[in-house]
Design a protein around this motif. Structure first.
Motif, mmCIF file in Angstrom:
data_model
loop_
_atom_site.group_PDB
_atom_site.id
_atom_site.type_symbol
_atom_site.label_atom_id
_atom_site.label_comp_id
_atom_site.label_asym_id
_atom_site.label_seq_id
_atom_site.Cartn_x
_atom_site.Cartn_y
_atom_site.Cartn_z
ATOM 1 N N SER A 256 15.953 -7.176 2.152
ATOM 2 C CA SER A 256 16.660 -6.385 1.148
ATOM 3 C C SER A 256 17.346 -5.187 1.800
ATOM 4 C CB SER A 256 15.680 -5.884 0.092
ATOM 5 O OG SER A 256 16.284 -4.899 -0.721
ATOM 6 N N PRO A 257 18.602 -4.887 1.435
ATOM 7 C CA PRO A 257 19.293 -3.705 1.986
ATOM 8 C C PRO A 257 18.608 -2.394 1.601
ATOM 9 C CG PRO A 257 20.863 -5.239 1.014
ATOM 10 C CD PRO A 257 19.502 -5.715 0.613
ATOM 11 N N ILE A 258 17.774 -2.415 0.560
ATOM 12 C CA ILE A 258 17.045 -1.205 0.171
ATOM 13 C C ILE A 258 15.982 -0.864 1.206
ATOM 14 C CG2 ILE A 258 15.473 -0.245 -1.567
ATOM 15 C CD1 ILE A 258 16.962 -1.848 -3.669
ATOM 16 N N VAL A 259 15.438 -1.873 1.849
ATOM 17 C CA VAL A 259 14.327 -1.681 2.783
ATOM 18 C C VAL A 259 14.869 -1.265 4.153
ATOM 19 C CG1 VAL A 259 12.396 -2.803 3.946
ATOM 20 C CG2 VAL A 259 12.903 -3.343 1.559
ATOM 21 N N ARG A 260 14.597 -0.041 4.532
ATOM 22 C CA ARG A 260 15.024 0.502 5.818
ATOM 23 C C ARG A 260 13.867 0.596 6.811
ATOM 24 N NH1 ARG A 260 19.981 2.450 5.665
ATOM 25 N NH2 ARG A 260 19.569 3.690 7.538
ATOM 26 N N ASN A 261 12.671 0.330 6.314
ATOM 27 C CA ASN A 261 11.477 0.311 7.148
ATOM 28 C C ASN A 261 10.666 -0.914 6.752
ATOM 29 O OD1 ASN A 261 10.133 1.521 9.242
ATOM 30 N ND2 ASN A 261 9.435 3.298 8.089
ATOM 31 N N ASN A 262 10.075 -1.598 7.706
ATOM 32 C CA ASN A 262 9.364 -2.830 7.369
ATOM 33 C C ASN A 262 7.919 -2.582 6.945
ATOM 34 O OD1 ASN A 262 8.131 -2.208 9.784
ATOM 35 N ND2 ASN A 262 8.938 -3.974 10.899
ATOM 36 N N TYR A 263 7.582 -1.316 6.682
ATOM 37 C CA TYR A 263 6.229 -1.009 6.219
ATOM 38 C C TYR A 263 6.260 0.198 5.274
ATOM 39 C CZ TYR A 263 6.219 2.901 9.535
ATOM 40 O OH TYR A 263 6.522 4.058 10.210
ATOM 41 N N GLU A 264 5.178 0.320 4.516
ATOM 42 C CA GLU A 264 4.931 1.487 3.679
ATOM 43 C C GLU A 264 3.648 2.137 4.164
ATOM 44 O OE1 GLU A 264 3.870 2.608 -1.002
ATOM 45 O OE2 GLU A 264 4.461 0.569 -0.436
ATOM 46 N N ALA A 265 3.627 3.470 4.217
ATOM 47 C CA ALA A 265 2.450 4.160 4.741
ATOM 48 C C ALA A 265 2.194 5.437 3.959
ATOM 49 C CB ALA A 265 2.627 4.477 6.221
ATOM 50 N N GLU A 266 0.917 5.827 3.939
ATOM 51 C CA GLU A 266 0.520 7.034 3.212
ATOM 52 C C GLU A 266 -0.792 7.555 3.772
ATOM 53 O OE1 GLU A 266 -1.300 7.852 -1.194
ATOM 54 O OE2 GLU A 266 0.538 6.654 -1.070
ATOM 55 N N LEU A 267 -0.914 8.863 3.866
ATOM 56 C CA LEU A 267 -2.154 9.508 4.277
ATOM 57 C C LEU A 267 -2.355 10.745 3.416
ATOM 58 C CD1 LEU A 267 -4.607 9.769 6.188
ATOM 59 C CD2 LEU A 267 -3.146 11.131 7.709
ATOM 60 N N GLY A 268 -3.506 10.845 2.760
ATOM 61 C CA GLY A 268 -3.773 11.979 1.886
ATOM 62 C C GLY A 268 -5.134 12.580 2.118
ATOM 63 N N VAL A 269 -5.224 13.914 1.926
ATOM 64 C CA VAL A 269 -6.474 14.646 2.053
ATOM 65 C C VAL A 269 -6.570 15.610 0.872
ATOM 66 C CG1 VAL A 269 -7.862 16.206 3.472
ATOM 67 C CG2 VAL A 269 -6.362 14.540 4.568
ATOM 68 N N GLY A 270 -7.756 15.734 0.266
ATOM 69 C CA GLY A 270 -7.881 16.623 -0.870
ATOM 70 C C GLY A 270 -9.331 16.979 -1.165
ATOM 71 N N PHE A 271 -9.488 17.839 -2.194
ATOM 72 C CA PHE A 271 -10.805 18.304 -2.599
ATOM 73 C C PHE A 271 -10.922 18.176 -4.124
ATOM 74 C CE2 PHE A 271 -9.791 20.472 1.302
ATOM 75 C CZ PHE A 271 -10.972 20.438 2.022
ATOM 76 N N ILE A 272 -12.141 17.878 -4.581
ATOM 77 C CA ILE A 272 -12.422 17.780 -6.013
ATOM 78 C C ILE A 272 -13.667 18.601 -6.310
ATOM 79 C CG2 ILE A 272 -13.030 16.259 -7.942
ATOM 80 C CD1 ILE A 272 -11.545 14.019 -6.505
ATOM 81 N N TYR A 273 -13.584 19.419 -7.362
ATOM 82 C CA TYR A 273 -14.743 20.171 -7.823
ATOM 83 C C TYR A 273 -15.359 19.427 -8.995
ATOM 84 C CZ TYR A 273 -17.731 23.992 -9.387
ATOM 85 O OH TYR A 273 -18.811 24.748 -9.755
ATOM 86 N N ILE A 274 -16.642 19.115 -8.907
ATOM 87 C CA ILE A 274 -17.343 18.372 -9.944
ATOM 88 C C ILE A 274 -18.182 19.354 -10.762
ATOM 89 C CG2 ILE A 274 -18.992 16.519 -10.422
ATOM 90 C CD1 ILE A 274 -18.172 15.297 -7.739
#
Length: 275
Positions: A256-274
């Motif tokens: 697809s011409p929309i796809v400019r990279n052959n992969y998708e990637a994500e990295l996230g860091v966070g905190f949750i107060y319970i």
């Protein structure tokens, strides 16, 4: 729903937490998987978690542009025995444990669309915005034993913009039963033609406006990849999480011409107060 950098970071965090002896064993979670938030600490009734994190991710599916995004985290949960009902941001759902090694889940969620402005370099100009919509997620997980050390997963996402099927196998690390530790899953993602063309197709009118070739995709394999999750209590109330995703697109999607990279990637860091 997104790397090896996460693995390294999680190991460092885990070492610090263990040395400080702050990560005490909690009550048993519904299932001891770090990929499933459980703030109930094994008790019936209401539970609340509120926090946020920062993600470094692809600007849109198929993009070679990356950026940081701040996202809220947490949920309102109500537990009754082996059932948890929850409201998390734009999702309302239920999950239930059956026979110790079967987990079922049903969720109604809001799915955001893609906007032309998601590409700072103008690669989406002329394509217009894709529609937002509501989707239903149905999931079943089957553990090989009561400890949920290894498990199989099947998920169907159906809604206004087509259908997606996700199939995976996972491995949980650590001995805790409180939903902390780490988890790695290998997944394969399939889409029908409606969803494929919504995300990667180009209609005749879009081709005329954008200058890109008209493109139609059939249903089939969308991607395969790795999902990583890490959870650790810092003390009685604070929880840290790390999430990583790497998905490699199939050859059909790559064309697809929309796809400019052959992969998708994500990295996230966070905190949750319970609470």
């Amino acid at each position: 729903m997104k790397k090896f950098t996460g693995l390294f970071l999680a190991l460092c965090i885990g070492g610090i937490a263990n040395q400080s002896a702050l990560a005490q064993e909690k009550e048993t979670a519904l299932v001891p998987l770090p990929s499933l938030d459980d703030f109930t600490k094994g008790e019936n009734g209401w539970a609340f978690g509120l926090g946020g994190g920062i993600e470094y991710e692809s600007a849109y599916e198929g993009s070679d542009e990356f950026g940081f995004e701040v996202d809220p985290a947490g949920a309102v949960q109500w537990r009754s025995g082996d059932n948890i009902f929850y409201f998390a941001g734009e999702a309302l759902g239920w999950r239930g444990l059956r026979a110790e090694n079967w987990l079922f889940e049903a969720t109604v969620a809001f799915e955001e669309g893609r906007e032309e402005g998601d590409s700072d370099d103008g690669y989406l100009d002329g394509l217009g915005d894709t529609e937002e919509g509501t989707e239903i997620v149905l999931q079943a997980r089957r553990a090989f034993d009561a400890d949920w050390r290894y498990w199989l997963d099947g998920r169907v996402i159906t809604g206004d913009n087509g259908n997606i099927g996700i199939f995976g196998v996972g491995r949980r690390f650590g001995e805790q039963n409180d939903g902390t530790g780490s988890e790695l899953a290998l997944v394969a993602v399939y889409h029908d033609s409606e969803r494929a063309n919504r995300d990667f197709g180009i209609t005749a009118s879009q081709a005329a406006a954008s200058g890109l070739d008209e493109t139609y995709l059939d249903s089939g394999l969308r991607s395969f990849g790795l999902h990583y999750n890490y959870r650790q209590y810092l003390n009685e109330n604070w929880l840290i999480y790390v999430e990583g995703l790497y998905e490699r697109y199939s050859s059909d999607v790559e064309e697809s011409p929309i796809v400019r990279n052959n992969y998708e990637a994500e990295l996230g860091v966070g905190f949750i107060y319970i609470f």
